[in-house]
Each structure stands twice: as structure tokens, then as C-alpha cells.
Design a protein around this motif. Structure first.
Motif, PDB file in Angstrom:
ATOM      1  N   LEU A 128      36.437  43.301  33.706  1.00  0.00           N
ATOM      2  CA  LEU A 128      37.570  43.476  34.613  1.00  0.00           C
ATOM      3  C   LEU A 128      38.730  44.172  33.909  1.00  0.00           C
ATOM      4  CD1 LEU A 128      37.645  40.064  36.534  1.00  0.00           C
ATOM      5  CD2 LEU A 128      37.408  42.326  37.570  1.00  0.00           C
ATOM      6  N   ALA A 129      39.029  43.739  32.676  1.00  0.00           N
ATOM      7  CA  ALA A 129      40.115  44.352  31.922  1.00  0.00           C
ATOM      8  C   ALA A 129      39.814  45.808  31.606  1.00  0.00           C
ATOM      9  CB  ALA A 129      40.366  43.573  30.627  1.00  0.00           C
ATOM     10  N   ALA A 130      38.552  46.102  31.263  1.00  0.00           N
ATOM     11  CA  ALA A 130      38.177  47.494  30.975  1.00  0.00           C
ATOM     12  C   ALA A 130      38.302  48.367  32.219  1.00  0.00           C
ATOM     13  CB  ALA A 130      36.751  47.539  30.423  1.00  0.00           C
ATOM     14  N   GLN A 146      23.992  41.436  35.179  1.00  0.00           N
ATOM     15  CA  GLN A 146      24.313  41.031  36.552  1.00  0.00           C
ATOM     16  C   GLN A 146      25.754  40.544  36.648  1.00  0.00           C
ATOM     17  OE1 GLN A 146      21.460  38.288  38.152  1.00  0.00           O
ATOM     18  NE2 GLN A 146      22.475  38.128  40.134  1.00  0.00           N
ATOM     19  N   GLU A 147      26.202  39.837  35.627  1.00  0.00           N
ATOM     20  CA  GLU A 147      27.588  39.362  35.604  1.00  0.00           C
ATOM     21  C   GLU A 147      28.561  40.533  35.528  1.00  0.00           C
ATOM     22  OE1 GLU A 147      30.481  36.724  32.628  1.00  0.00           O
ATOM     23  OE2 GLU A 147      28.288  36.540  32.497  1.00  0.00           O
ATOM     24  N   ALA A 148      28.281  41.510  34.657  1.00  0.00           N
ATOM     25  CA  ALA A 148      29.169  42.666  34.523  1.00  0.00           C
ATOM     26  C   ALA A 148      29.190  43.507  35.787  1.00  0.00           C
ATOM     27  CB  ALA A 148      28.734  43.515  33.327  1.00  0.00           C
ATOM     28  N   ALA A 149      28.062  43.542  36.504  1.00  0.00           N
ATOM     29  CA  ALA A 149      27.966  44.361  37.718  1.00  0.00           C
ATOM     30  C   ALA A 149      28.765  43.789  38.883  1.00  0.00           C
ATOM     31  CB  ALA A 149      26.502  44.515  38.121  1.00  0.00           C
ATOM     32  N   MET A 150      29.331  42.594  38.723  1.00  0.00           N
ATOM     33  CA  MET A 150      30.182  42.028  39.776  1.00  0.00           C
ATOM     34  C   MET A 150      31.477  42.816  39.943  1.00  0.00           C
ATOM     35  SD  MET A 150      29.834  37.946  39.012  1.00  0.00           S
ATOM     36  CE  MET A 150      28.238  37.127  38.918  1.00  0.00           C
ATOM     37  N   VAL A 151      31.846  43.607  38.939  1.00  0.00           N
ATOM     38  CA  VAL A 151      33.072  44.397  39.002  1.00  0.00           C
ATOM     39  C   VAL A 151      32.802  45.665  39.803  1.00  0.00           C
ATOM     40  CG1 VAL A 151      34.844  45.579  37.659  1.00  0.00           C
ATOM     41  CG2 VAL A 151      33.817  43.473  36.788  1.00  0.00           C
ATOM     42  N   PRO A 152      33.512  45.886  40.892  1.00  0.00           N
ATOM     43  CA  PRO A 152      33.246  47.070  41.734  1.00  0.00           C
ATOM     44  C   PRO A 152      33.472  48.374  40.963  1.00  0.00           C
ATOM     45  CG  PRO A 152      34.639  45.484  42.898  1.00  0.00           C
ATOM     46  CD  PRO A 152      34.565  45.021  41.470  1.00  0.00           C
ATOM     47  N   GLY A 153      32.581  49.339  41.197  1.00  0.00           N
ATOM     48  CA  GLY A 153      32.731  50.661  40.618  1.00  0.00           C
ATOM     49  C   GLY A 153      32.341  50.784  39.166  1.00  0.00           C
ATOM     50  N   PRO A 247      38.874  28.283  54.107  1.00  0.00           N
ATOM     51  CA  PRO A 247      38.060  29.483  54.345  1.00  0.00           C
ATOM     52  C   PRO A 247      37.403  29.951  53.046  1.00  0.00           C
ATOM     53  CG  PRO A 247      40.365  30.075  54.184  1.00  0.00           C
ATOM     54  CD  PRO A 247      40.319  28.570  54.143  1.00  0.00           C
ATOM     55  N   PRO A 248      36.366  30.780  53.134  1.00  0.00           N
ATOM     56  CA  PRO A 248      35.776  31.347  51.911  1.00  0.00           C
ATOM     57  C   PRO A 248      36.836  32.113  51.121  1.00  0.00           C
ATOM     58  CG  PRO A 248      34.374  31.768  53.816  1.00  0.00           C
ATOM     59  CD  PRO A 248      35.649  31.213  54.350  1.00  0.00           C
ATOM     60  N   LEU A 249      36.633  32.178  49.828  1.00  0.00           N
ATOM     61  CA  LEU A 249      37.576  32.884  48.963  1.00  0.00           C
ATOM     62  C   LEU A 249      37.549  34.377  49.272  1.00  0.00           C
ATOM     63  CD1 LEU A 249      36.738  31.128  45.573  1.00  0.00           C
ATOM     64  CD2 LEU A 249      38.629  30.600  47.113  1.00  0.00           C
ATOM     65  N   SER A 250      38.701  35.017  49.129  1.00  0.00           N
ATOM     66  CA  SER A 250      38.754  36.473  49.273  1.00  0.00           C
ATOM     67  C   SER A 250      38.044  37.124  48.087  1.00  0.00           C
ATOM     68  CB  SER A 250      40.208  36.942  49.339  1.00  0.00           C
ATOM     69  OG  SER A 250      40.865  36.706  48.095  1.00  0.00           O
ATOM     70  N   ALA A 251      37.837  38.430  48.179  1.00  0.00           N
ATOM     71  CA  ALA A 251      37.155  39.143  47.094  1.00  0.00           C
ATOM     72  C   ALA A 251      37.914  39.002  45.776  1.00  0.00           C
ATOM     73  CB  ALA A 251      36.989  40.615  47.467  1.00  0.00           C
ATOM     74  N   ALA A 252      39.255  39.125  45.844  1.00  0.00           N
ATOM     75  CA  ALA A 252      40.065  39.007  44.622  1.00  0.00           C
ATOM     76  C   ALA A 252      39.998  37.592  44.067  1.00  0.00           C
ATOM     77  CB  ALA A 252      41.505  39.406  44.913  1.00  0.00           C
TER      78      ALA A 252
END
Length: 318
Positions: A128-130, A146-153, A247-252
Motif C-alpha cells: 500500500l505504501a509503495a 495473493q495478499e499483495a494483489a489486494m492493492v488495486p492497480g 453494514p459491510p466495510l467500505s473498500a478503504a
């Protein structure tokens, strides 16, 4: 020019700093110097990286002076996840790897003496920081792709060894390598009542309409709530059903919560992002460190942080 730069991330609590790992290989007194405020575990990277390179059948510049700077130099650096970036920067400085493209890639992973990659904690907050600083590609140990791929883009390369990383950077065929073992800190025990929590709903409770109405108002407005009454009045039954109202958590919020659990070493990448509001009810005798977190060197989030965006139920038996 005997100089190259690779990039990685340094964590200070939950805050990530992009680090330039700059290596210089030049004639002089033979040796390897690591500068930029490294701690003891990071100073040991000199020997880990040297043997990882040699045992990967790659040339280590053993007849030259090697200087590795972790920049910015005023930040204290700790952890073993710098290994891969150090090895890549030294090989690139010695003209064994192309320097082009290294600045756009973050390298995260610990190296064994055999040149294999090992998982590290906090991969998600590092990536996320990168990403926030413009890095669009990251190299991580295979189990944490798989964990790293959670960051969009983010373009993620999950590899098993230093040899595979070198082949990927050179554009050569990637050799076979033994699978990477999961983290030694993987969760081994679970509470047998965890599945029960998933089926709880405030509608299951009969009576106490005033208390249920107060809980609904608190959940809707994000307010704190104090439940008072004798044993058996239903305080715990009400509290553990509050997440069913949220409610479910937002994406952020999901990324934030998942990053916290990654930092704590309790994240199971197979489950993906954490989208449901968490619930925690620590024991009344829990220590201050267990509640608010702490740690020497590497910070471990406590129960308060791990239930971020959800419900923390604290009770007083006095």
C-alpha cells in the motif's frame, strides 16, 4: 557506472516509507558496508545476501568494495525483508542485472542461505505504501502474492527464489524452485465458537426492547455504548450481535483492517480482504500491550487496532 538502486519499504508501526537501496561496487578495501541506520537483524543481511547469491550460482563481487546505503538515511531500518532489494541492487551495480526498471519495482522478501525467498509480516501495508508513492510492480515471496494483489492497480510477481527473480529481471526463462513454506507464525489454533458468531442476529433476542433500540441507535450513528446490569441480564448477548447491524466495510476500510491484520501476522491471505466488521471481547484481565499493542522494534497491533471498523466489547467485573 558501478552504482544501482533497488526499492523496498520500511514500516514504522503502520506507516510505510519507500526506501532506496543504493549499492556501489568499486575497487578498494574488500568488504561489505551497510549504512543508513540498520538494526542488528538488518546488519546480518550482508552475510545472508552474499551466501544467497553464491548458492544461487550467481557471481558475488568478492574482490571489490561494496557499500549499500538505505536512503533516506535518517530513518531507522529494521527487519529481514530488505534482503531481496539488497541482493538485487548489488547484482545490478556489478552489471549482472539490468538497472532499467528497478526504480519502478519494490522488492520485498527475506533470503535463506540457499537463495530461497521466505515470507515476512506486513506485506499488505508495505505494498500500500509503495503504491501511494507511484510504484506499480512488486516482487514478493510466492505465498504472499495473493495478499499483495489486494492493492488495486499493482502488478505482483510471486516468486520462490533469488534465481527466479534474476531470471525475471533479465527476461530469461524462469527456472524451477522448491515451493516456499508458509510463515512460521501462521495461526495454528482457533476458538471453536467462531462459527457461532457468524449466525448471531439481534432479532434472536426476545424482550429488552429499550436496550435493543438503544443498540440500534448506537450502531446507526457510530456511538459508544455502556451496558449495565446484573449477570445474566443479556449484556454480552446484545454486544456480540451489534456487528449484525453494521453494514459491510467500505473498500478503504477493508484495506485498512486487512493491513492491520497483515502487520499483526494474523492474516490468512486465502480469505481475501476482510469485508465484515470485526468483533473482539478481550478478557477483563488482558494486559495493556494486548489491548493497545506494542513491541520492541517491530510493532504488533493490539485488540483495539485489530477490531478497527467493528465492535470492541470491554467489560468490568468490579
Amino acid at each position: 557506472m558501478p552504482f544501482a538502486t533497488a526499492r523496498t519499504v520500511s514500516l514504522h508501526g503502520a506507516v510505510g516509507h519507500l526506501i532506496d537501496v543504493q549499492a556501489d561496487v568499486s575497487p578498494g578495501l574488500v568488504g561489505t558496508t551497510l549504512v543508513g541506520r540498520p538494526d542488528a537483524s538488518l546488519n546480518e543481511a550482508r552475510d545472508r545476501c552474499r551466501m544467497a547469491v553464491i548458492n544461487s550460482e550467481l557471481p558475488w563481487p568478492s574482490t571489490k568494495r561494496i557499500t549499500v546505503l538505505l536512503s533516506p538515511a535518517d530513518l531507522h531500518k529494521r527487519g529481514t525483508h530488505f534482503d531481496l532489494a539488497i541482493a538485487v541492487s548489488v547484482l545490478a551495480a556489478d552489471d549482472k542485472l539490468p538497472r532499467a526498471g528497478l526504480a519502478a519495482t519494490a522488492f520485498i522478501g527475506e533470503l535463506t542461505l540457499a537463495g530461497q525467498l521466505r515470507p515476512v509480516t506486513g506485506v499488505l501495508p508495505m505494498v500500500l505504501a509503495a503504491a501511494e508513492r507511484g510504484v506499480r510492480r512488486v516482487v514478493v515471496p510466492e505465498p504472499q502474492a495473493q495478499e499483495a494483489a489486494m492493492v488495486p492497480g499493482m502488478s505482483v510477481l510471486g516468486l520462490r527464489s533469488l534465481s527466479q527473480v534474476v531470471a525475471e529481471l533479465r527476461g530469461d526463462p524462469v527456472p524451477e524452485a522448491a515451493p516456499v513454506a508458509a510463515m512460521s507464525g501462521s495461526r495454528l489454533l482457533s476458538w471453536r465458537g467462531e462459527e457461532r458468531m457468524e449466525a448471531l442476529d439481534l432479532a434472536d433476542l426476545r424482550g429488552i426492547e429499550d436496550a435493543k433500540y438503544a443498540v440500534e441507535v448506537a450502531a446507526a450513528g457510530g456511538h459508544h455504548l455502556m451496558l449495565s446490569g446484573p449477570k445474566g441480564a443479556g449484556k454480552t448477548s446484545i454486544a456480540e450481535r451489534i456487528p449484525s447491524l453494521l453494514p459491510p466495510l467500505s473498500a478503504a476500510e477493508s484495506l485498512e483492517l486487512t493491513a492491520i491484520h497483515s502487520l499483526a501476522g494474523t492474516l490468512d491471505p486465502a480469505t481475501g480482504l476482510m469485508v465484515d466488521p470485526p468483533y473482539a471481547a478481550p478478557h477483563h484481565d488482558a494486559s495493556k500491550s494486548a489491548l493497545i499493542g506494542g513491541g520492541s522494534g517491530q510493532v504488533r497491533p493490539g485488540e483495539i487496532s485489530r477490531c478497527h471498523g467493528g465492535v470492541l466489547f470491554l467489560y468490568d467485573i468490579s
